[in-house]
Motif scaffolding. Structure first.
Motif: not given
Length: 399
Positions: A165, A318, A323-324
């Motif tokens: 994340r 994610p 978002r990763r």
């Protein structure tokens, strides 16, 4: 270097990758650059052996932490003269957080999250006791709402070591600044993996290691960055000889060097810096936007193929690539044994307690073929249950 186009066939050739092995653990330890062996041997033969102590001046050993820091600066959105190398990541966390806390003397709260790497939390737990501060730890999703007017320092790892994340550095830094606090970002799983922009995000301090995506080798030295607005005001608790304004005057009292140089502590690890210097050569031919695009391509393909062929696994990262970071993890009740079976079949990832299979994708050397081979072998292991052997359940010291 904005017009640079990255040739990933060329970058892959820069690494020693054992035959028959698909290496998806560069987020824990990068493979050896082909040039590192000769670079270290030359340093030992031509510098250490021949120059002896003269090497500190004649071979530039003393300046290495600054010179190497400038090479890393481009990869993290920093400027020349803003990054310095040395010591371990834990020491750099201690320095950065203690300096940030001292710049907010009327506040006691240091905020972090439960996805932070545990050693960062260990360091700050001890620091908080020593300087009469409170460490507050919240869930990653609750960080923004936990920022308030009591906050002195927000300390976060940008990319979660277990799930991948990725925090929004710019947004959380802005929120911290609005509350009157400072930020410390750990880039251990970011540097060399994602498009970091420290100056663009207006961060205050950052630290990171170089043995993961930067491929500096086991025990390679850490780095620390200080925003120029803090560089001559920061006062870390840990004050070392190499951070003194005049170390060879041997004065009894500490006087900090100017700028980020004050963040130096002990004698530079010269042999390790030689290996890291060789590793950084490949980055001279890499455009960070290309790297990030390749990372997303590889991780997206991996997730899609695993979910199509390994129904026993549950995505633990994610789904949105924005978002990763550059790693993907899946959960399985017997994740440790499954990973040992994978390693025995030549697919190297790693395990993180309690039930996580973790795979790091390093665009410099990982390919679409690596993705397909890894997923095919994992699907067969899960389908046949070949992970359920006694030797695969026996826990090693390092997992």
């Amino acid at each position: 270097m904005t017009d640079l186009s990255t040739d990933f066939t060329r970058t892959r050739a820069a690494f020693h990758l054992p035959s028959g092995v698909t290496y998806l653990d560069g987020n824990s330890l990068g493979p050896m650059p082909v040039a590192a062996r000769d670079r270290v041997a030359a340093m030992m033969q031509d510098e250490w052996a021949q120059m002896l102590i003269r090497g500190w001046n004649e071979a530039g050993w003393y300046a290495q932490p600054r010179v190497t820091g400038d090479r890393i600066a481009r990869l993290i959105g920093a400027g020349d003269g803003q990054v310095v190398m040395g010591d371990t990541l834990s020491i750099k966390v201690f320095q950065a957080v203690s300096a940030a806390r001292a710049l907010r003397p009327g506040r006691r709260v240091i905020l972090s999250d439960s996805g932070n790497f545990p050693s960062d939390l260990y360091v700050v737990q001890g620091l908080a006791r020593a300087i009469d501060s409170d460490l507050r730890v919240v869930e990653p999703e609750a960080v923004a709402e936990a920022i308030d007017d009591d906050l002195a320092v927000l300390m976060l790892t940008e990319v979660d070591y277990r799930t991948g994340r990725r925090h929004d550095m710019a947004a959380l830094t802005a929120a911290a600044h609005d509350a009157g606090a400072l930020t410390v970002w750990d880039l251990a799983h970011s540097a060399g993996a994602v498009d970091v922009d420290l100056l663009g995000a207006d961060a205050d301090f950052a630290v990171g290691c170089t043995y993961k995506y930067l491929n500096g080798g086991p025990g390679a030295p850490a780095f620390i960055w200080t925003h120029p607005r803090h560089a001559d005001a920061a006062q870390p608790i840990l004050q070392g000889w190499m951070g003194h304004a005049a170390p060879f005057a041997f004065q009894p009292d500490y006087e900090p060097a100017g700028g980020v140089e004050r963040m130096r502590v002990g004698t530079p690890p010269v042999i390790a810096l030689a290996a890291l210097d060789a590793a950084l050569d490949v980055w001279d031919h890499v455009a960070m936007p290309d790297l990030r695009a390749r990372s997303i391509e590889l991780t997206e393909a991996f997730i899609a193929q695993v979910e199509a062929s390994c129904p026993d696994l549950t995505l633990n990262s994610p789904r949105d690539p924005a978002r990763r970071g550059s790693q993907v993890s899946f959960r399985h009740p017997q994740a440790y044994a499954v990973m040992q079976a994978l390693i025995a079949q030549g697919v190297i990832g790693d395990f993180r307690a309690p039930d996580v299979l973790r795979f790091g994708f390093a665009p410099l050397y990982n390919t679409a073929e690596d993705v397909s081979r890894a997923v095919g072998i994992m699907a067969r292991i899960l389908r046949e249950g070949s992970w359920d052997r006694q030797e695969y359940h026996a826990r090693a010291a390092v997992t």
